[in-house]
Motif scaffolding. Sequence first.
Motif, short mmCIF file in Angstrom:
data_model
loop_
_atom_site.label_atom_id
_atom_site.label_comp_id
_atom_site.label_asym_id
_atom_site.label_seq_id
_atom_site.Cartn_x
_atom_site.Cartn_y
_atom_site.Cartn_z
N LYS A 17 -4.27 13.66 1.15
CA LYS A 17 -4.19 13.16 2.52
C LYS A 17 -3.90 11.67 2.53
O LYS A 17 -3.14 11.18 3.36
CB LYS A 17 -5.51 13.43 3.26
N ILE A 18 -4.53 10.94 1.62
CA ILE A 18 -4.31 9.49 1.57
C ILE A 18 -2.88 9.19 1.12
O ILE A 18 -2.20 8.35 1.69
CB ILE A 18 -5.33 8.81 0.64
N LYS A 19 -2.42 9.93 0.12
CA LYS A 19 -1.08 9.67 -0.41
C LYS A 19 0.01 10.33 0.42
O LYS A 19 1.19 10.17 0.11
CB LYS A 19 -0.99 10.15 -1.85
N GLU A 20 -0.39 11.11 1.42
CA GLU A 20 0.56 11.83 2.27
C GLU A 20 1.50 12.71 1.47
O GLU A 20 2.72 12.65 1.60
CB GLU A 20 1.37 10.84 3.13
N LYS A 74 -7.86 17.10 -2.50
CA LYS A 74 -7.25 17.25 -1.18
C LYS A 74 -7.31 15.94 -0.41
O LYS A 74 -6.36 15.58 0.30
CB LYS A 74 -7.97 18.35 -0.38
N LEU A 75 -8.44 15.23 -0.56
CA LEU A 75 -8.57 13.94 0.12
C LEU A 75 -7.52 12.96 -0.40
O LEU A 75 -6.89 12.24 0.38
CB LEU A 75 -9.98 13.38 -0.08
N VAL A 76 -7.32 12.97 -1.72
CA VAL A 76 -6.31 12.09 -2.31
C VAL A 76 -4.93 12.43 -1.75
O VAL A 76 -4.14 11.55 -1.40
CB VAL A 76 -6.32 12.18 -3.85
N HIS A 126 0.82 -1.21 0.00
CA HIS A 126 0.00 0.00 0.00
C HIS A 126 0.85 1.26 0.00
O HIS A 126 0.43 2.29 -0.48
CB HIS A 126 -1.05 -0.02 1.11
N LEU A 136 1.68 1.90 -3.59
CA LEU A 136 0.58 2.52 -4.33
C LEU A 136 0.58 4.04 -4.19
O LEU A 136 0.05 4.75 -5.03
CB LEU A 136 -0.76 1.96 -3.85
N LYS A 137 1.19 4.55 -3.11
CA LYS A 137 1.27 6.01 -2.94
C LYS A 137 2.20 6.63 -3.98
O LYS A 137 2.15 7.82 -4.22
CB LYS A 137 1.76 6.34 -1.53
#
Lengths: 297, 280
Positions: free
Chosen positions: A101-104, A97-99, A71, A74-75
Amino acid sequence: MEKILEIKDLSKHYGALKAVDHVSFQIQKGHVYGILGPNGSGKSTTLGMVLNVVNPTAGSYSWFEGTVNNHNALKRIGAIIERPNFYPNMDAVQNLKLVCKIKEISEDKIDEKLELVDLLSRKNSPFKTYSLGMKQRLAIASALLNDPEILILDEPTNGLDPQGIRKIRDIIQHIAKMGTTILLASHLLDEVEKVCTHVIVLRKGQMLYCGPVEEMNKNFGSILIDAVDKAALMRFMKTQDYVGSTEDQLDGFEVKLLKDVNTTQINQDAYNAGIVLSKLMFKKQSLEDQFIELTKN
Amino acid sequence: MKRLLDIEFHKFRYSRSSKILTIIYLSIVALMMLVGMIKIDFNGFSGSFSDLGIFDFPYVWHVSTYFTSFLKIFIAIVIVSLTASEYSNRTIKQNLIDGLSKKELILSKFYFVLILAVLTTLVVFLASLTLGLIYSDYNEIGIIFSDLQFIGAFFLGHLVFFSFCLFAGILLKRSAFALGFVAVWWLFEGAVNIIAYVIDKAYGTQVYDYVLHILPLNAMANLIKQPFTRIDLIGSSINQVTQGGLVFDYQVEWIDVASVLIWSSIFIYWAFALLKRRDL
Protein backbone atom coordinates in the motif's frame (compact mmCIF):
# COMPACT_ATOMS: atom_id res chain seq x y z
CA MET A 1 25.73 4.20 -17.97
CA GLU A 2 22.60 4.99 -16.01
CA LYS A 3 23.21 6.63 -12.66
CA ILE A 4 20.96 5.33 -9.90
CA LEU A 5 22.25 7.45 -7.07
CA GLU A 6 24.53 10.42 -6.99
CA ILE A 7 25.83 11.81 -3.71
CA LYS A 8 27.56 15.16 -3.60
CA ASP A 9 29.50 16.42 -0.59
CA LEU A 10 27.06 14.88 1.83
CA SER A 11 27.80 15.70 5.48
CA LYS A 12 26.16 14.96 8.79
CA HIS A 13 27.47 16.51 11.96
CA TYR A 14 26.24 15.74 15.45
CA GLY A 15 27.61 18.74 17.29
CA ALA A 16 31.38 18.50 16.98
CA LEU A 17 31.26 14.92 15.75
CA LYS A 18 31.49 14.62 12.00
CA ALA A 19 29.63 11.37 11.42
CA VAL A 20 29.78 11.86 7.67
CA ASP A 21 32.13 14.41 6.18
CA HIS A 22 31.89 15.49 2.53
CA VAL A 23 31.18 12.11 1.03
CA SER A 24 30.59 11.96 -2.73
CA PHE A 25 30.06 8.93 -4.93
CA GLN A 26 27.87 7.53 -7.66
CA ILE A 27 26.02 4.27 -7.97
CA GLN A 28 25.76 2.95 -11.52
CA LYS A 29 23.13 0.54 -12.67
CA GLY A 30 24.07 -3.14 -12.71
CA HIS A 31 27.01 -3.11 -10.33
CA VAL A 32 27.15 -4.56 -6.86
CA TYR A 33 28.61 -2.09 -4.40
CA GLY A 34 29.98 -2.70 -0.98
CA ILE A 35 30.28 0.07 1.58
CA LEU A 36 33.12 -0.85 3.87
CA GLY A 37 34.15 0.74 7.08
CA PRO A 38 34.79 -0.04 10.72
CA ASN A 39 31.93 0.37 13.17
CA GLY A 40 31.03 4.02 13.54
CA SER A 41 32.57 5.06 10.23
CA GLY A 42 29.32 6.59 8.96
CA LYS A 43 27.95 3.80 6.77
CA SER A 44 24.48 3.72 8.28
CA THR A 45 24.29 7.50 8.59
CA THR A 46 25.09 7.87 4.89
CA LEU A 47 22.42 5.34 3.98
CA GLY A 48 19.98 6.98 6.42
CA MET A 49 20.43 10.30 4.64
CA VAL A 50 19.77 8.98 1.14
CA LEU A 51 16.79 7.05 2.52
CA ASN A 52 15.15 10.19 3.88
CA VAL A 53 15.31 9.30 7.57
CA VAL A 54 18.35 11.36 8.57
CA ASN A 55 18.50 15.04 7.67
CA PRO A 56 21.84 15.96 6.06
CA THR A 57 23.81 18.85 7.55
CA ALA A 58 25.12 19.79 4.13
CA GLY A 59 25.42 18.43 0.63
CA SER A 60 22.90 16.81 -1.65
CA TYR A 61 21.95 13.56 -3.27
CA SER A 62 19.69 12.64 -6.14
CA TRP A 63 18.02 9.41 -7.14
CA PHE A 64 17.62 8.28 -10.72
CA GLU A 65 19.35 11.39 -12.10
CA GLY A 66 16.88 13.66 -10.36
CA THR A 67 13.91 12.61 -12.48
CA VAL A 68 11.67 11.83 -9.48
CA ASN A 69 11.31 13.38 -6.05
CA ASN A 70 12.86 11.60 -3.12
CA HIS A 71 9.97 9.77 -1.56
CA ASN A 72 8.73 8.57 -4.94
CA ALA A 73 12.25 7.38 -5.73
CA LEU A 74 12.16 5.34 -2.55
CA LYS A 75 9.16 3.43 -3.91
CA ARG A 76 11.47 2.06 -6.61
CA ILE A 77 14.09 1.02 -4.07
CA GLY A 78 14.25 -1.85 -1.65
CA ALA A 79 16.07 -1.12 1.58
CA ILE A 80 16.80 -2.79 4.88
CA ILE A 81 18.40 -0.74 7.61
CA GLU A 82 20.10 -2.29 10.65
CA ARG A 83 17.32 -4.43 12.02
CA PRO A 84 13.97 -5.49 10.62
CA ASN A 85 11.15 -3.17 11.60
CA PHE A 86 7.64 -4.54 11.28
CA TYR A 87 4.34 -4.42 13.13
CA PRO A 88 4.63 -7.15 15.78
CA ASN A 89 0.98 -8.16 15.81
CA MET A 90 0.62 -8.48 12.06
CA ASP A 91 1.67 -11.66 10.30
CA ALA A 92 4.04 -11.72 7.32
CA VAL A 93 1.32 -11.28 4.71
CA GLN A 94 -0.39 -8.42 6.56
CA ASN A 95 2.94 -6.65 7.01
CA LEU A 96 3.81 -7.05 3.35
CA LYS A 97 0.36 -5.87 2.27
CA LEU A 98 0.99 -2.65 4.18
CA VAL A 99 4.30 -2.22 2.36
CA CYS A 100 2.45 -2.73 -0.96
CA LYS A 101 0.00 0.00 0.00
CA ILE A 102 2.82 2.39 0.83
CA LYS A 103 4.74 1.59 -2.34
CA GLU A 104 1.53 1.63 -4.41
CA ILE A 105 2.15 -1.74 -6.01
CA SER A 106 -0.03 -4.79 -6.43
CA GLU A 107 -0.12 -7.49 -3.78
CA ASP A 108 0.36 -10.34 -6.26
CA LYS A 109 4.03 -10.89 -5.53
CA ILE A 110 3.77 -11.46 -1.79
CA ASP A 111 3.72 -15.26 -2.00
CA GLU A 112 6.46 -15.34 -4.62
CA LYS A 113 8.82 -13.26 -2.47
CA LEU A 114 8.00 -15.20 0.69
CA GLU A 115 8.83 -18.35 -1.22
CA LEU A 116 12.18 -16.85 -2.27
CA VAL A 117 13.21 -16.25 1.34
CA ASP A 118 11.75 -19.55 2.51
CA LEU A 119 9.03 -18.13 4.73
CA LEU A 120 5.94 -19.31 2.91
CA SER A 121 5.13 -21.94 5.52
CA ARG A 122 5.11 -19.33 8.31
CA LYS A 123 3.33 -16.59 6.40
CA ASN A 124 0.37 -16.48 8.77
CA SER A 125 2.30 -16.33 12.04
CA PRO A 126 2.56 -12.96 13.80
CA PHE A 127 5.87 -11.19 13.25
CA LYS A 128 6.65 -11.17 16.98
CA THR A 129 6.92 -14.99 16.99
CA TYR A 130 9.70 -14.98 14.36
CA SER A 131 13.36 -15.70 15.08
CA LEU A 132 15.89 -13.02 14.16
CA GLY A 133 16.88 -14.90 11.01
CA MET A 134 13.25 -15.11 9.90
CA LYS A 135 12.71 -11.43 10.64
CA GLN A 136 15.72 -10.55 8.53
CA ARG A 137 14.46 -12.75 5.70
CA LEU A 138 11.04 -11.14 5.88
CA ALA A 139 12.80 -7.78 5.60
CA ILE A 140 14.50 -8.99 2.42
CA ALA A 141 11.19 -10.23 1.02
CA SER A 142 9.70 -6.84 1.83
CA ALA A 143 12.54 -5.02 0.11
CA LEU A 144 12.10 -7.16 -3.00
CA LEU A 145 8.32 -6.72 -3.27
CA ASN A 146 8.57 -3.99 -5.89
CA ASP A 147 11.33 -5.72 -7.88
CA PRO A 148 13.56 -2.79 -6.92
CA GLU A 149 16.00 -1.11 -9.25
CA ILE A 150 18.45 -1.06 -6.37
CA LEU A 151 18.55 -3.10 -3.21
CA ILE A 152 20.17 -1.47 -0.19
CA LEU A 153 21.26 -3.75 2.62
CA ASP A 154 22.77 -2.47 5.84
CA GLU A 155 24.53 -5.21 7.82
CA PRO A 156 22.06 -7.87 6.71
CA THR A 157 23.78 -10.69 8.57
CA ASN A 158 24.31 -8.88 11.86
CA GLY A 159 23.50 -11.05 14.85
CA LEU A 160 22.57 -14.13 12.84
CA ASP A 161 23.81 -17.66 13.44
CA PRO A 162 26.00 -19.37 10.79
CA GLN A 163 23.02 -21.02 9.07
CA GLY A 164 21.19 -17.70 9.01
CA ILE A 165 24.26 -15.93 7.58
CA ARG A 166 24.63 -18.59 4.89
CA LYS A 167 20.95 -18.32 3.98
CA ILE A 168 21.04 -14.53 3.67
CA ARG A 169 24.27 -14.70 1.69
CA ASP A 170 22.76 -17.21 -0.73
CA ILE A 171 19.76 -14.97 -1.21
CA ILE A 172 21.98 -11.94 -1.87
CA GLN A 173 24.07 -13.85 -4.40
CA HIS A 174 20.90 -15.08 -6.08
CA ILE A 175 19.60 -11.52 -6.36
CA ALA A 176 22.95 -10.21 -7.59
CA LYS A 177 22.95 -12.86 -10.33
CA MET A 178 19.57 -11.62 -11.54
CA GLY A 179 21.22 -8.30 -12.36
CA THR A 180 19.79 -6.16 -9.59
CA THR A 181 21.99 -3.28 -8.47
CA ILE A 182 22.95 -3.82 -4.85
CA LEU A 183 24.46 -1.54 -2.25
CA LEU A 184 25.69 -3.61 0.66
CA ALA A 185 27.05 -2.05 3.82
CA SER A 186 29.00 -4.41 5.97
CA HIS A 187 32.10 -4.82 8.04
CA LEU A 188 32.28 -8.50 7.17
CA LEU A 189 34.77 -8.39 4.34
CA ASP A 190 34.46 -11.89 3.01
CA GLU A 191 30.77 -11.18 2.64
CA VAL A 192 31.50 -8.16 0.50
CA GLU A 193 34.33 -9.86 -1.38
CA LYS A 194 32.04 -12.67 -2.49
CA VAL A 195 29.45 -10.49 -4.19
CA CYS A 196 30.74 -6.97 -4.77
CA THR A 197 32.30 -5.59 -7.91
CA HIS A 198 32.84 -2.11 -6.50
CA VAL A 199 33.64 -0.81 -3.05
CA ILE A 200 33.32 2.44 -1.18
CA VAL A 201 35.55 2.68 1.86
CA LEU A 202 34.69 5.00 4.73
CA ARG A 203 36.67 5.82 7.82
CA LYS A 204 35.63 8.29 10.51
CA GLY A 205 33.05 9.77 8.18
CA GLN A 206 35.45 10.35 5.32
CA MET A 207 35.55 8.49 2.06
CA LEU A 208 38.90 6.85 1.39
CA TYR A 209 38.16 5.03 -1.81
CA CYS A 210 35.43 4.47 -4.34
CA GLY A 211 35.89 2.21 -7.34
CA PRO A 212 36.31 -1.35 -8.55
CA VAL A 213 37.44 -3.86 -5.96
CA GLU A 214 40.62 -4.82 -7.81
CA GLU A 215 41.85 -1.24 -8.12
CA MET A 216 41.45 -0.43 -4.46
CA ASN A 217 45.16 -0.67 -3.77
CA LYS A 218 47.82 -0.38 -6.42
CA ASN A 219 49.42 -3.75 -5.84
CA PHE A 220 50.31 -6.87 -7.71
CA GLY A 221 49.63 -9.43 -5.01
CA SER A 222 52.37 -11.63 -3.60
CA ILE A 223 54.05 -14.96 -4.12
CA LEU A 224 54.79 -17.67 -1.64
CA ILE A 225 58.11 -19.23 -2.58
CA ASP A 226 60.30 -21.88 -0.93
CA ALA A 227 63.32 -24.05 -1.67
CA VAL A 228 65.46 -26.49 0.28
CA ASP A 229 68.41 -24.10 0.15
CA LYS A 230 66.82 -21.06 1.71
CA ALA A 231 69.99 -18.97 1.77
CA ALA A 232 70.56 -19.43 -1.97
CA LEU A 233 66.93 -18.59 -2.64
CA MET A 234 67.29 -15.44 -0.61
CA ARG A 235 70.32 -14.37 -2.58
CA PHE A 236 68.53 -15.10 -5.84
CA MET A 237 65.46 -13.10 -4.79
CA LYS A 238 67.56 -10.03 -4.03
CA THR A 239 68.63 -9.84 -7.65
CA GLN A 240 65.10 -9.80 -9.06
CA ASP A 241 63.45 -6.44 -9.84
CA TYR A 242 59.88 -7.52 -9.03
CA VAL A 243 60.65 -8.32 -5.41
CA GLY A 244 59.37 -6.01 -2.73
CA SER A 245 59.38 -6.65 0.99
CA THR A 246 60.06 -10.24 1.91
CA GLU A 247 58.80 -12.06 4.95
CA ASP A 248 60.27 -15.32 6.20
CA GLN A 249 57.34 -17.53 7.13
CA LEU A 250 57.10 -21.14 8.28
CA ASP A 251 56.03 -22.37 4.88
CA GLY A 252 58.41 -20.23 2.83
CA PHE A 253 59.05 -16.61 1.88
CA GLU A 254 56.08 -14.36 1.34
CA VAL A 255 57.21 -11.83 -1.27
CA LYS A 256 55.27 -8.68 -2.08
CA LEU A 257 55.39 -8.01 -5.80
CA LEU A 258 56.26 -4.68 -7.37
CA LYS A 259 54.98 -5.57 -10.83
CA ASP A 260 53.15 -8.25 -12.72
CA VAL A 261 55.01 -11.52 -12.85
CA ASN A 262 54.91 -14.77 -14.71
CA THR A 263 55.37 -17.65 -12.26
CA THR A 264 56.66 -19.96 -15.01
CA GLN A 265 59.43 -17.46 -15.75
CA ILE A 266 60.35 -17.21 -12.06
CA ASN A 267 60.61 -20.96 -11.85
CA GLN A 268 62.80 -21.08 -14.97
CA ASP A 269 65.06 -18.28 -13.69
CA ALA A 270 65.50 -19.96 -10.31
CA TYR A 271 66.32 -23.27 -11.97
CA ASN A 272 68.87 -21.55 -14.22
CA ALA A 273 70.43 -20.04 -11.08
CA GLY A 274 70.78 -23.51 -9.66
CA ILE A 275 67.87 -23.38 -7.21
CA VAL A 276 65.13 -25.99 -7.25
CA LEU A 277 61.92 -24.56 -5.90
CA SER A 278 59.87 -26.70 -3.58
CA LYS A 279 56.98 -24.27 -3.57
CA LEU A 280 55.75 -21.43 -5.75
CA MET A 281 52.31 -19.94 -5.40
CA PHE A 282 50.74 -16.69 -6.54
CA LYS A 283 48.44 -14.96 -4.05
CA LYS A 284 46.03 -12.15 -4.85
CA GLN A 285 45.81 -9.69 -1.99
CA SER A 286 42.62 -10.33 -0.05
CA LEU A 287 40.07 -7.59 0.42
CA GLU A 288 40.72 -7.82 4.12
CA ASP A 289 44.42 -7.06 3.68
CA GLN A 290 43.67 -4.22 1.32
CA PHE A 291 41.07 -2.81 3.66
CA ILE A 292 43.28 -2.97 6.71
CA GLU A 293 46.09 -1.34 4.73
CA LEU A 294 43.83 1.43 3.53
CA THR A 295 42.30 2.22 6.90
CA LYS A 296 45.27 1.74 9.22
CA ASN A 297 46.74 5.23 9.21
CA MET B 1 -6.38 10.68 0.80
CA LYS B 2 -7.96 7.28 0.22
CA ARG B 3 -4.54 5.61 0.07
CA LEU B 4 -3.34 7.30 3.26
CA LEU B 5 -6.51 6.32 5.12
CA ASP B 6 -6.19 2.79 3.80
CA ILE B 7 -2.63 2.61 5.19
CA GLU B 8 -3.65 3.94 8.58
CA PHE B 9 -6.71 1.70 8.93
CA HIS B 10 -4.57 -1.28 7.98
CA LYS B 11 -2.40 -0.48 11.01
CA PHE B 12 -5.47 0.06 13.18
CA ARG B 13 -7.15 -3.18 12.10
CA TYR B 14 -4.32 -5.38 13.31
CA SER B 15 -3.72 -3.66 16.62
CA ARG B 16 -5.42 -5.63 19.34
CA SER B 17 -5.45 -2.92 22.02
CA SER B 18 -7.03 -0.47 19.57
CA LYS B 19 -9.80 -2.89 18.79
CA ILE B 20 -10.49 -3.63 22.45
CA LEU B 21 -10.63 0.05 23.41
CA THR B 22 -12.91 0.86 20.48
CA ILE B 23 -15.24 -1.94 21.49
CA ILE B 24 -15.26 -0.65 25.09
CA TYR B 25 -16.13 2.79 23.79
CA LEU B 26 -18.99 1.53 21.66
CA SER B 27 -20.32 -0.67 24.47
CA ILE B 28 -20.40 2.23 26.90
CA VAL B 29 -22.27 4.37 24.39
CA ALA B 30 -24.71 1.53 23.89
CA LEU B 31 -25.06 1.11 27.66
CA MET B 32 -25.89 4.76 28.04
CA MET B 33 -28.80 4.25 25.74
CA LEU B 34 -30.14 1.70 28.19
CA VAL B 35 -29.74 4.12 31.08
CA GLY B 36 -33.04 5.66 30.14
CA MET B 37 -34.82 2.57 31.28
CA ILE B 38 -33.26 2.49 34.74
CA LYS B 39 -35.71 3.31 37.49
CA ILE B 40 -34.34 5.62 40.14
CA ASP B 41 -35.60 6.55 43.55
CA PHE B 42 -34.30 9.93 44.55
CA ASN B 43 -35.44 12.73 46.78
CA GLY B 44 -38.96 11.53 47.02
CA PHE B 45 -39.09 11.26 43.28
CA SER B 46 -39.53 7.92 41.66
CA GLY B 47 -39.19 7.22 37.99
CA SER B 48 -36.61 6.72 35.30
CA PHE B 49 -34.06 9.10 33.79
CA SER B 50 -36.35 9.57 30.88
CA ASP B 51 -38.94 11.06 33.22
CA LEU B 52 -36.47 13.83 34.02
CA GLY B 53 -36.92 15.03 30.50
CA ILE B 54 -33.26 14.72 29.67
CA PHE B 55 -34.05 12.64 26.62
CA ASP B 56 -36.53 15.16 25.31
CA PHE B 57 -35.59 16.83 22.07
CA PRO B 58 -33.66 19.04 21.81
CA TYR B 59 -32.15 18.64 25.31
CA VAL B 60 -31.01 15.14 24.50
CA TRP B 61 -28.37 16.56 22.13
CA HIS B 62 -26.86 18.60 24.91
CA VAL B 63 -27.10 15.96 27.63
CA SER B 64 -25.78 13.03 25.62
CA THR B 65 -22.91 14.92 24.00
CA TYR B 66 -21.89 16.29 27.39
CA PHE B 67 -21.77 12.90 29.05
CA THR B 68 -20.23 10.93 26.21
CA SER B 69 -17.52 13.58 25.83
CA PHE B 70 -15.69 12.05 28.76
CA LEU B 71 -15.39 8.77 26.91
CA LYS B 72 -13.06 10.25 24.34
CA ILE B 73 -10.18 9.24 26.56
CA PHE B 74 -10.64 5.65 25.30
CA ILE B 75 -10.22 6.67 21.69
CA ALA B 76 -7.38 8.96 22.73
CA ILE B 77 -5.50 5.98 24.17
CA VAL B 78 -5.92 4.25 20.81
CA ILE B 79 -4.45 7.23 18.98
CA VAL B 80 -1.57 7.71 21.38
CA SER B 81 -0.62 4.04 21.36
CA LEU B 82 -0.89 3.73 17.58
CA THR B 83 1.33 6.79 17.14
CA ALA B 84 3.88 6.08 19.84
CA SER B 85 4.23 2.39 18.92
CA GLU B 86 5.35 3.49 15.47
CA TYR B 87 8.38 4.88 17.25
CA SER B 88 8.96 1.98 19.64
CA ASN B 89 8.65 -0.58 16.82
CA ARG B 90 10.65 1.73 14.54
CA THR B 91 8.03 1.15 11.88
CA ILE B 92 7.90 4.90 11.33
CA LYS B 93 11.44 4.63 9.97
CA GLN B 94 10.48 1.69 7.77
CA ASN B 95 7.40 3.54 6.46
CA LEU B 96 9.61 6.43 5.39
CA ILE B 97 12.17 4.12 3.79
CA ASP B 98 9.38 2.31 1.95
CA GLY B 99 8.44 5.58 0.31
CA LEU B 100 5.95 7.42 2.49
CA SER B 101 6.94 11.07 2.82
CA LYS B 102 6.96 12.70 6.24
CA LYS B 103 4.07 14.88 5.15
CA GLU B 104 2.06 11.87 4.01
CA LEU B 105 2.79 10.12 7.28
CA ILE B 106 1.37 12.95 9.37
CA LEU B 107 -1.51 13.43 6.93
CA SER B 108 -2.44 9.76 7.13
CA LYS B 109 -2.54 10.04 10.92
CA PHE B 110 -4.54 13.25 10.70
CA TYR B 111 -7.08 11.80 8.29
CA PHE B 112 -7.40 8.83 10.59
CA VAL B 113 -8.04 11.08 13.59
CA LEU B 114 -10.53 13.08 11.54
CA ILE B 115 -12.44 9.95 10.55
CA LEU B 116 -12.41 8.70 14.15
CA ALA B 117 -13.88 12.03 15.27
CA VAL B 118 -16.53 11.81 12.55
CA LEU B 119 -17.36 8.21 13.45
CA THR B 120 -17.66 8.83 17.20
CA THR B 121 -19.83 11.85 16.47
CA LEU B 122 -21.98 9.76 14.19
CA VAL B 123 -22.35 7.03 16.82
CA VAL B 124 -23.35 9.53 19.48
CA PHE B 125 -25.69 11.30 17.05
CA LEU B 126 -27.46 8.06 16.19
CA ALA B 127 -27.57 6.96 19.82
CA SER B 128 -29.04 10.29 20.92
CA LEU B 129 -31.51 10.24 18.06
CA THR B 130 -32.66 6.77 19.05
CA LEU B 131 -32.93 7.73 22.72
CA GLY B 132 -34.86 10.82 21.80
CA LEU B 133 -37.22 8.97 19.49
CA ILE B 134 -37.95 6.43 22.22
CA TYR B 135 -38.34 8.75 25.19
CA SER B 136 -38.96 12.24 23.96
CA ASP B 137 -42.32 13.84 24.47
CA TYR B 138 -41.77 16.18 21.53
CA ASN B 139 -41.53 14.57 18.14
CA GLU B 140 -41.92 17.38 15.66
CA ILE B 141 -39.16 17.41 13.07
CA GLY B 142 -38.39 21.05 13.79
CA ILE B 143 -37.78 20.34 17.45
CA ILE B 144 -35.89 17.10 16.86
CA PHE B 145 -33.31 18.79 14.70
CA SER B 146 -32.92 21.94 16.69
CA ASP B 147 -29.89 22.57 18.91
CA LEU B 148 -27.73 20.38 16.68
CA GLN B 149 -24.80 22.70 17.32
CA PHE B 150 -23.98 20.43 20.25
CA ILE B 151 -23.24 17.63 17.79
CA GLY B 152 -20.93 19.96 15.86
CA ALA B 153 -19.26 21.04 19.10
CA PHE B 154 -18.89 17.40 20.08
CA PHE B 155 -17.08 16.71 16.82
CA LEU B 156 -14.74 19.69 17.21
CA GLY B 157 -14.01 18.84 20.83
CA HIS B 158 -12.96 15.35 19.76
CA LEU B 159 -10.94 16.61 16.82
CA VAL B 160 -8.85 18.96 18.95
CA PHE B 161 -8.32 16.37 21.66
CA PHE B 162 -7.31 13.67 19.18
CA SER B 163 -4.94 16.09 17.45
CA PHE B 164 -3.45 16.89 20.84
CA CYS B 165 -2.93 13.17 21.50
CA LEU B 166 -1.39 12.67 18.08
CA PHE B 167 1.05 15.49 18.77
CA ALA B 168 1.85 14.08 22.22
CA GLY B 169 2.51 10.64 20.72
CA ILE B 170 4.92 12.07 18.15
CA LEU B 171 6.57 14.38 20.70
CA LEU B 172 7.28 11.77 23.36
CA LYS B 173 7.52 8.54 21.32
CA ARG B 174 6.26 6.35 24.18
CA SER B 175 2.56 5.80 24.87
CA ALA B 176 2.89 5.92 28.64
CA PHE B 177 4.82 9.19 28.54
CA ALA B 178 2.44 10.68 26.01
CA LEU B 179 -0.65 9.80 28.07
CA GLY B 180 1.13 11.15 31.15
CA PHE B 181 1.85 14.34 29.26
CA VAL B 182 -1.82 14.74 28.32
CA ALA B 183 -2.79 14.24 31.97
CA VAL B 184 -0.13 16.66 33.23
CA TRP B 185 -1.19 19.23 30.66
CA TRP B 186 -4.78 18.88 31.81
CA LEU B 187 -3.69 19.48 35.43
CA PHE B 188 -1.59 22.40 34.26
CA GLU B 189 -4.59 24.05 32.63
CA GLY B 190 -6.58 23.43 35.82
CA ALA B 191 -3.85 25.15 37.84
CA VAL B 192 -3.76 28.08 35.42
CA ASN B 193 -7.53 28.39 35.77
CA ILE B 194 -7.32 28.56 39.54
CA ILE B 195 -4.51 31.11 39.44
CA ALA B 196 -6.42 33.21 36.93
CA TYR B 197 -9.53 33.00 39.08
CA VAL B 198 -7.61 34.12 42.16
CA ILE B 199 -6.01 37.01 40.25
CA ASP B 200 -9.41 38.10 39.01
CA LYS B 201 -10.84 38.08 42.53
CA ALA B 202 -7.90 40.02 43.89
CA TYR B 203 -7.48 42.62 41.17
CA GLY B 204 -10.86 42.68 39.48
CA THR B 205 -9.35 41.67 36.13
CA GLN B 206 -10.84 39.25 33.60
CA VAL B 207 -7.92 36.91 32.98
CA TYR B 208 -10.04 33.83 33.72
CA ASP B 209 -12.38 34.61 30.83
CA TYR B 210 -9.47 34.71 28.41
CA VAL B 211 -7.77 31.62 29.77
CA LEU B 212 -11.01 29.71 29.50
CA HIS B 213 -11.12 30.27 25.77
CA ILE B 214 -7.44 30.31 24.88
CA LEU B 215 -6.02 27.10 26.37
CA PRO B 216 -6.83 24.07 24.22
CA LEU B 217 -8.37 21.73 26.79
CA ASN B 218 -10.28 24.62 28.41
CA ALA B 219 -11.75 25.63 25.09
CA MET B 220 -12.58 22.02 24.37
CA ALA B 221 -14.35 21.56 27.70
CA ASN B 222 -16.06 24.90 27.31
CA LEU B 223 -17.59 23.96 23.96
CA ILE B 224 -20.33 21.93 25.60
CA LYS B 225 -21.26 23.44 28.94
CA GLN B 226 -22.65 21.49 31.83
CA PRO B 227 -26.35 20.72 31.43
CA PHE B 228 -27.11 20.00 35.11
CA THR B 229 -28.78 23.28 35.90
CA ARG B 230 -30.69 22.94 32.70
CA ILE B 231 -31.92 19.50 33.69
CA ASP B 232 -33.22 20.99 36.93
CA LEU B 233 -35.14 23.54 34.97
CA ILE B 234 -36.76 21.07 32.67
CA GLY B 235 -37.33 18.32 35.22
CA SER B 236 -40.58 19.84 36.52
CA SER B 237 -41.28 17.52 39.43
CA ILE B 238 -37.71 17.62 40.73
CA ASN B 239 -37.37 21.35 40.36
CA GLN B 240 -37.06 22.29 44.01
CA VAL B 241 -33.64 23.88 43.79
CA THR B 242 -33.80 27.59 43.39
CA GLN B 243 -31.33 29.03 40.98
CA GLY B 244 -30.82 32.13 43.06
CA GLY B 245 -30.95 34.38 40.03
CA LEU B 246 -27.88 32.81 38.46
CA VAL B 247 -28.00 32.91 34.69
CA PHE B 248 -26.32 30.07 32.84
CA ASP B 249 -25.50 30.30 29.20
CA TYR B 250 -25.59 26.88 27.58
CA GLN B 251 -24.88 27.89 24.07
CA VAL B 252 -21.79 26.94 22.08
CA GLU B 253 -19.59 30.01 21.84
CA TRP B 254 -17.93 30.95 18.57
CA ILE B 255 -14.71 31.91 20.28
CA ASP B 256 -14.35 28.33 21.51
CA VAL B 257 -15.04 26.98 18.03
CA ALA B 258 -12.33 29.23 16.63
CA SER B 259 -9.96 28.35 19.46
CA VAL B 260 -10.24 24.57 19.00
CA LEU B 261 -9.92 24.86 15.22
CA ILE B 262 -6.74 26.89 15.59
CA TRP B 263 -5.36 24.50 18.20
CA SER B 264 -6.10 21.47 16.01
CA SER B 265 -4.13 23.00 13.15
CA ILE B 266 -1.28 23.96 15.47
CA PHE B 267 -1.01 20.46 16.92
CA ILE B 268 -0.96 18.84 13.49
CA TYR B 269 1.58 21.35 12.22
CA TRP B 270 3.80 20.85 15.27
CA ALA B 271 3.64 17.08 14.83
CA PHE B 272 4.78 17.53 11.22
CA ALA B 273 7.51 20.01 12.13
CA LEU B 274 8.84 17.67 14.83
CA LEU B 275 8.93 14.71 12.49
CA LYS B 276 10.59 16.75 9.78
CA ARG B 277 13.32 18.02 12.05
CA ARG B 278 14.12 14.74 13.71
CA ASP B 279 16.59 12.08 12.64
CA LEU B 280 15.11 8.65 12.99
